[in-house]
Scaffold this active site. Sequence first.
Site, PDB file in Angstrom:
ATOM      1  N   TYR A 332     107.086  -0.686 128.113  1.00 58.49           N
ATOM      2  CA  TYR A 332     107.105  -1.250 126.770  1.00 58.49           C
ATOM      3  C   TYR A 332     107.727  -0.233 125.814  1.00 58.49           C
ATOM      4  O   TYR A 332     107.253   0.885 125.698  1.00 58.49           O
ATOM      5  CB  TYR A 332     105.679  -1.584 126.346  1.00 58.49           C
ATOM      6  CG  TYR A 332     105.523  -2.439 125.099  1.00 58.49           C
ATOM      7  CD1 TYR A 332     106.582  -2.732 124.260  1.00 58.49           C
ATOM      8  CD2 TYR A 332     104.293  -2.955 124.760  1.00 58.49           C
ATOM      9  CE1 TYR A 332     106.417  -3.517 123.129  1.00 58.49           C
ATOM     10  CE2 TYR A 332     104.102  -3.751 123.628  1.00 58.49           C
ATOM     11  CZ  TYR A 332     105.169  -4.023 122.819  1.00 58.49           C
ATOM     12  OH  TYR A 332     105.008  -4.791 121.700  1.00 58.49           O
ATOM     13  N   CYS A 333     108.810  -0.626 125.134  1.00 57.68           N
ATOM     14  CA  CYS A 333     109.465   0.210 124.124  1.00 57.68           C
ATOM     15  C   CYS A 333     109.879   1.552 124.736  1.00 57.68           C
ATOM     16  O   CYS A 333     110.632   1.590 125.703  1.00 57.68           O
ATOM     17  CB  CYS A 333     108.548   0.373 122.913  1.00 57.68           C
ATOM     18  SG  CYS A 333     109.342   1.157 121.495  1.00 57.68           S
ATOM     19  N   LEU A 334     109.402   2.681 124.217  1.00 64.09           N
ATOM     20  CA  LEU A 334     109.765   3.981 124.785  1.00 64.09           C
ATOM     21  C   LEU A 334     109.341   4.082 126.241  1.00 64.09           C
ATOM     22  O   LEU A 334     109.981   4.778 127.035  1.00 64.09           O
ATOM     23  CB  LEU A 334     109.099   5.114 123.991  1.00 64.09           C
ATOM     24  CG  LEU A 334     109.347   5.199 122.490  1.00 64.09           C
ATOM     25  CD1 LEU A 334     108.694   6.448 121.936  1.00 64.09           C
ATOM     26  CD2 LEU A 334     110.824   5.202 122.185  1.00 64.09           C
TER      27      LEU A 334
END
Length: 602
Positions: A332-334
């Site tokens: 998720y994301c980073l």
Amino acid sequence: MANNKPTEPGALETSELSEALSEIATTSQKLVNDFLAKEQTEHHISVEDALAMSKPFQEWAARAMADPVRLWQSQMAFWQDYATLMQNSALRFWGFQSDPVVSPSKGDRRFKSEHWEDNPLFDFIKQSYLLSADYLHRTVKETEGLDDRTAQKVDFYTRAFIDAMSPTNFVATNPEVLEKTLETRGENLIKGLKNMLEDLSRGGGKLNIRMTDLDAFEVGENVATTPGKVVYQNDLIQLIQYQPQTEKVHKRPMLLTPAWINKYYIMDLSPKNSMVKWLLEQGHQVFMISWKNPTEKEADKTFEDYMLEGPLAAMDAVNEITGSRELSCVGYCLGGTLLACTLAYLAAKGDDRVKAATFLTCMLDFEYPGELEVFIDEEQIQMLERKMGAKGYLEGQQMATTFNMLRANDLIWSFFVNNYLKGDEPFPFDLLYWNSDATNMPAKMHSFYLRNMYQKNLLKQPGGITLAGEPIDLSQIKVPAYFMSAKEDHIAPWKSTLRGPQLLSGPTKYVLGGSGHIAGVINPPSRNKYGYWTSTKKTVDQDEWLESAKHFEGSWWNDWGKWLAHKGGAKVEAPQQLGSEQHPPIEDAPGSYVKERHDDPK
């Protein structure tokens, strides 16, 4: 003769008012002293910040003055509209109806009160502000000769100024605040001042605005409540294995890697919107990485360490505990960016244990990072590195404030008005509680990430970065991959995430959900909200992709669930015990790492 006139409802007694003011005065004096002491040690950085912000405006002013005709035309258009507004307002004061010269955008919730329409004075204030805001926007946008980055900075800070100067942010020009002030005889302002002082105290002299009732939630009690055990830990992570919720489970376990800028429980909020709970109900074996909240002790941790001690260490533990050599991964994301690095590293090592990967609102190509680009030029990164160098880490609150600035009206000014002008307590909301629970970031790791990903965009280049002795080449990733992005995402714009699938060599699927970076992802099927788009067209052009896409109602989780079911392997009996002999349970989920707050690190 005693005055027996009853006190108005909501009004403060004289003794209460005196006590409140005395408490405020004492707290204020301490905060002022703390603030001045802090400024003496950080003043040079504050001056640098101001100079860095002023340079783009100096360049813009020079460019604007170089074209006086365009500037004059813009000013004339503004004054013509303003003259029309004056005329229409005069007619309204005389009892005649007139059409507005300018109206708020459909999504602007600042002017939702009926007073902004019904009262001629406040209608005039509203339209004056909107006309002025539009004039500033157009003047900045139409100035030619600026490079893209300078233009973006000027536009961003201009909008920040415009948002701050909204009439809704001031007592005298906000009809809702005035109405409440009259009703409570000023009690709301006293309460608001106390709220502000408490937030200043909690922020160590910086205004740390509460977005929700921080006492209404407790990690492990009403958020992050899915049953499980911590089955492994090191200096950077705890690994949680969740209790299966079906009799049979997919043989391939699933490892979730969240972003380390916030706590993992965005994927395990309340049971009604927990992604973890939903995955368990679909018959998956779910493991979660919970990141450490770093302090100066972790100052030397690098991006490479985050890969080795994060996903790679977790994969080894998951394989041993489940007895399955294969697994699927979610980032998720980073966490998705780190997952891509990890998969490329495994490919270089000839390790093919990961059989499916999901990337949630994740950038692999950083050419179009959106408005975050405002904060990542060389000058500002150097200033940030000096600040991080003083402590060894970046304070979580600083990064949280940066993200909040991207949506200032929703995430700053709305709470400013509610908490400080109206004197109300923020509403309990699990998502905003999570949003306030940011984590610190080690200086070396964060500097590497900003420079190599955001600033230089090296991840997309084969061999552009090297981790643990291996050149990272995303094109060597042949794992089937599912990319999910959100149409209104301001942190990982889908203009950027759309490029991710082009960098991998395996089969990919790209799905676009509605809403933004958080609500678009955490969108359980029970809500039946937002909808989503899918397309098989391989392109980096947003319009072209969307034109070819098919829209579906409801949550994108429905589509993802079908994809995951095909990638999860055969069904087997669910394990009766969590952990293993080599990795016995350490403590109950959610573990201790997630309870370490950025504003009170242990």
